[in-house]
Design a protein around this motif. Structure first.
Motif, PDB file in Angstrom:
ATOM      1  N   LEU A  32      11.400   2.545   3.627  1.00 36.63           N
ATOM      2  CA  LEU A  32      10.576   3.509   4.359  1.00 36.63           C
ATOM      3  C   LEU A  32      11.448   4.485   5.150  1.00 36.63           C
ATOM      4  O   LEU A  32      11.122   5.672   5.251  1.00 36.63           O
ATOM      5  CB  LEU A  32       9.603   2.778   5.276  1.00 36.63           C
ATOM      6  N   ILE A  66       3.850  -0.782   5.761  1.00 38.52           N
ATOM      7  CA  ILE A  66       3.771   0.575   5.208  1.00 38.52           C
ATOM      8  C   ILE A  66       2.783   1.411   6.006  1.00 38.52           C
ATOM      9  O   ILE A  66       3.049   2.571   6.323  1.00 38.52           O
ATOM     10  CB  ILE A  66       3.371   0.524   3.717  1.00 38.52           C
ATOM     11  N   GLN A  67       1.653   0.825   6.348  1.00 38.12           N
ATOM     12  CA  GLN A  67       0.638   1.567   7.098  1.00 38.12           C
ATOM     13  C   GLN A  67       1.085   1.848   8.527  1.00 38.12           C
ATOM     14  O   GLN A  67       0.757   2.890   9.079  1.00 38.12           O
ATOM     15  CB  GLN A  67      -0.676   0.799   7.080  1.00 38.12           C
ATOM     16  N   GLY A  70       5.077   4.017   7.877  1.00 38.02           N
ATOM     17  CA  GLY A  70       4.998   5.215   7.056  1.00 38.02           C
ATOM     18  C   GLY A  70       6.365   5.627   6.561  1.00 38.02           C
ATOM     19  O   GLY A  70       7.338   4.943   6.821  1.00 38.02           O
ATOM     20  N   PRO A  71       6.503   6.650   5.818  1.00 39.85           N
ATOM     21  CA  PRO A  71       5.467   7.590   5.392  1.00 39.85           C
ATOM     22  C   PRO A  71       4.555   6.981   4.336  1.00 39.85           C
ATOM     23  O   PRO A  71       4.929   6.051   3.633  1.00 39.85           O
ATOM     24  CB  PRO A  71       6.261   8.752   4.808  1.00 39.85           C
ATOM     25  N   ASP A  72       3.375   7.520   4.256  1.00 38.15           N
ATOM     26  CA  ASP A  72       2.410   7.051   3.272  1.00 38.15           C
ATOM     27  C   ASP A  72       2.933   7.398   1.879  1.00 38.15           C
ATOM     28  O   ASP A  72       3.329   8.539   1.628  1.00 38.15           O
ATOM     29  CB  ASP A  72       1.069   7.747   3.513  1.00 38.15           C
ATOM     30  N   ARG A  74       1.435   8.043  -0.713  1.00 32.65           N
ATOM     31  CA  ARG A  74       0.654   9.117  -1.336  1.00 32.65           C
ATOM     32  C   ARG A  74       1.190  10.505  -0.999  1.00 32.65           C
ATOM     33  O   ARG A  74       0.858  11.474  -1.677  1.00 32.65           O
ATOM     34  CB  ARG A  74      -0.811   9.008  -0.935  1.00 32.65           C
ATOM     35  N   SER A  75       2.033  10.605   0.025  1.00 29.18           N
ATOM     36  CA  SER A  75       2.612  11.910   0.364  1.00 29.18           C
ATOM     37  C   SER A  75       3.598  12.381  -0.705  1.00 29.18           C
ATOM     38  O   SER A  75       3.949  13.552  -0.742  1.00 29.18           O
ATOM     39  CB  SER A  75       3.287  11.855   1.732  1.00 29.18           C
ATOM     40  N   GLY A  91      -1.048   1.839  -3.824  1.00 28.47           N
ATOM     41  CA  GLY A  91      -2.271   2.195  -3.127  1.00 28.47           C
ATOM     42  C   GLY A  91      -3.370   1.165  -3.324  1.00 28.47           C
ATOM     43  O   GLY A  91      -4.172   0.922  -2.419  1.00 28.47           O
ATOM     44  N   LEU A  94      -2.806  -1.449  -0.823  1.00 31.29           N
ATOM     45  CA  LEU A  94      -2.954  -1.018   0.578  1.00 31.29           C
ATOM     46  C   LEU A  94      -4.402  -1.003   1.029  1.00 31.29           C
ATOM     47  O   LEU A  94      -4.671  -1.014   2.215  1.00 31.29           O
ATOM     48  CB  LEU A  94      -2.345   0.380   0.771  1.00 31.29           C
ATOM     49  N   ARG A  95      -5.332  -0.977   0.112  1.00 31.75           N
ATOM     50  CA  ARG A  95      -6.750  -0.892   0.470  1.00 31.75           C
ATOM     51  C   ARG A  95      -7.287  -2.179   0.942  1.00 31.75           C
ATOM     52  O   ARG A  95      -7.007  -3.229   0.868  1.00 31.75           O
ATOM     53  CB  ARG A  95      -7.560  -0.418  -0.731  1.00 31.75           C
TER      54      ARG A  95
END
Length: 95
Positions: A32, A66-67, A70-72, A74-75, A91, A94-95
């Motif tokens: 990260l 990760i949450q 970050g960074p996410d 998805r960026s 992802g 992560l949900r």
């Protein structure tokens, strides 16, 4: 030859990898931090692939990390098709 066999016997039953949860968490923190340096596509792919494995190994701690930090992932979407596939795998966890 028997060294690996003995090492596998020390792992918890059902363990799929030789990387334990705490090592996965430490390496995730390093990944990260590396993502903040704007890596090129090849380095980004290799790091996302490792991150995907760490999410599988430590299904609770790594996604939380990760949450929080970050960074996410998805960026980085849209960098390349192979990175997008890994981002989708990460992802989903992560949900």
């Amino acid at each position: 030859m028997f060294k690996n066999f003995r090492l596998r016997q020390l792992l918890p039953k059902g363990s799929l990898s030789k990387v334990f949860d705490d090592v996965a968490v430490e390496l995730t923190m390093a990944l990260l931090q590396f993502f903040n340096s704007k890596p090129n596509e090849e380095h980004l792919f290799r790091c996302m692939k490792a991150l995907s494995k760490f999410v599988q190994i430590s299904a609770q701690e790594v996604p939380q990390l990760i949450q929080m930090i970050g960074p996410d992932p998805r960026s980085f979407k849209g960098t390349s098709e192979r990175i997008d596939q890994l981002i989708e795998q990460i992802g989903a966890k992560l949900r």
